[in-house]
Scaffold this active site. Structure first.
Site, PDB file in Angstrom:
ATOM      1  N   LYS A  62     -11.632  -2.003   6.959  1.00 20.58           N
ATOM      2  CA  LYS A  62     -10.751  -2.849   7.741  1.00 20.58           C
ATOM      3  C   LYS A  62     -11.164  -2.830   9.215  1.00 20.58           C
ATOM      4  CE  LYS A  62      -8.187  -3.648   4.093  1.00 20.58           C
ATOM      5  NZ  LYS A  62      -7.341  -2.604   3.543  1.00 20.58           N
ATOM      6  N   TRP A  93       0.835  -1.210   0.000  1.00 19.15           N
ATOM      7  CA  TRP A  93       0.000   0.000   0.000  1.00 19.15           C
ATOM      8  C   TRP A  93       0.856   1.241   0.000  1.00 19.15           C
ATOM      9  CZ3 TRP A  93      -4.140  -1.557  -1.920  1.00 19.15           C
ATOM     10  CH2 TRP A  93      -4.746  -2.764  -1.515  1.00 19.15           C
ATOM     11  N   ASP A 132      -1.646   6.809   6.302  1.00 16.09           N
ATOM     12  CA  ASP A 132      -2.646   5.826   5.888  1.00 16.09           C
ATOM     13  C   ASP A 132      -2.872   4.905   7.083  1.00 16.09           C
ATOM     14  OD1 ASP A 132      -4.124   3.745   4.905  1.00 16.09           O
ATOM     15  OD2 ASP A 132      -2.781   3.265   3.231  1.00 16.09           O
TER      16      ASP A 132
END
Ligand SMILES: *Cc1c(COP(=O)(O)O)cnc(C)c1O
Length: 358
Positions: free
Chosen positions: A192, A101, A168
């Site tokens: 998530k 990511w 993030d």
């Protein structure tokens, strides 16, 4: 309700009380004769919902609405890779590369301007968190990924820099106490740890926002969305309702400290086994302080045993344990809402599997 043990990396497990209240509003919201999904985002109840969820977000983070704004946007965390870069890269931005990511965020930023990769663990397949960052002078910001969902590492402490911190936090949002006032921008895809897919939460410091690049396409500018209080276009109303219920569940559960203590306990149940039999359950992360509390990654002595482990676990209702398709192995995602009993059930299974297959 028949609940299996859900270790999926995302969308992930949600708290049962959140599912219960959500079930009701799918049919009818506040006795108003319609579902929450049928209601105008400009209607009073939905505007009130947005006011409430923003307040709940800032309260949990100990931040004031005078200093920070809260947004709920579409496009996932992946959209934020682009928006962060477009809005804030001016001369050079520092990024820490800790996995898939983070790499994707870097790729996007490179299309916009100069990127300095201040640290990377790519040399060891991202199995540690790089320390001793090589920061650039006067970076526009430093971007890092607090928890690396695929590789199972996390930043135990925040990277040190004078540049604005951009994070993030998709896979460990609200999993622990942090000094959130250290951040200039935090984003998290909801699916998530805080809700269903379809909404991304962004918390942005107003001072930082004021310095954003202008002349951007309207929808890609944070200023557009902050000015319109997250309702420039139709926001993801239903996911935001679920997020608010999750926040209320966190508060009712004792807040971030209680959640963090339980997360440490839950992860310990599994890491202890990894430490007890390191030649059988081989933890993927080399430094203990870098171990994620959310995504536990490990290997067995062979791929055949890994496949057998996952198959037998699934048969016992321990679901979603297959490692990410890019790395293989086993990954147990044990987000906030994953009950202690599920972690205990996995630990028990690991012991039994070892005894039968050593
Ligand atoms: C899942 C994940 C993403 C991607 O999220 P999307 O909402 O699918 O774009 C980004 N960052 C992290 C840390 C993730 O875990």
């Amino acid at each position: 309700m028949n609940r299996i043990h859900n270790f999926s990396a995302g969308p992930g497990v949600l708290p049962v009380p959140v599912l219960e209240s959500t079930k009701n509003v799918v049919q009818e919201y506040l006795g108003l004769g319609m579902s929450i999904m049928e209601m105008s985002h400009r209607s009073k109840p939905i505007v009130a919902l947005f006011d409430e969820v923003k307040e709940n977000v800032l309260n949990l983070m100990n931040l004031s609405k005078d200093d920070y704004s809260v947004l709920f946007l579409g496009g996932g965390a992946s959209m934020q890779f682009a928006m962060v870069a477009l809005n804030f890269v001016k001369t050079t931005a520092d990024y820490v590369n800790t996995g898939t990511w983070a790499s994707n965020a870097i790729k996007e930023a490179k299309k916009v301007g100069n990127v300095n990769v201040a640290g990377s663990s790519e040399d060891k397949n991202f199995n540690y968190i790089p320390k001793n960052l090589k920061l650039s002078d006067n970076a526009d910001f430093l971007h890092f990924t607090s928890n690396n969902t695929i590789f199972g590492t996390r930043f135990d402490s925040l990277p040190e820099t004078n540049a604005p911190l951009v994070c993030d936090m998709s896979s460990d949002m609200f999993s622990r106490e942090l000094d959130y006032s250290k951040f200039s921008l935090i984003y998290a895809g909801a699916q998530k740890n805080i809700g269903p897919s379809g909404a991304t939460m962004v918390v942005i410091k107003n001072d930082f926002l004021n310095n954003a690049n202008t002349d951007l396409l309207t929808m890609l500018s944070y200023q557009t969305h902050v000015k319109a209080e997250s309702m420039f276009n139709t926001p993801p109303v239903f996911p935001v309702y679920v997020i608010n219920e999750t926040l209320k569940w966190i508060v009712a559960d004792g807040g971030l400290k209680a959640i963090e203590d339980r997360n440490i306990y839950k992860a310990g149940l599994i890491y202890n086994l990894i430490d007890e039999m390191p030649n059988y359950y081989k933890g993927a992360v080399t430094h203990k302080e870098d171990r994620s509390l959310m995504n536990i990654t490990f290997n067995l002595p062979s791929e055949e045993l890994e496949a057998k482990f996952i198959k037998e676990a699934t048969a016992k209702n321990l679901d979603g344990l297959k490692g990410h398709r890019s790395v293989g192995g086993v990954r147990a995602s044990i987000y906030n809402a994953c009950p202690v009993e599920s972690c205990q059930a996995l630990a028990d299974f690991m012991k039994e599997f070892y005894t039968n297959n050593k």
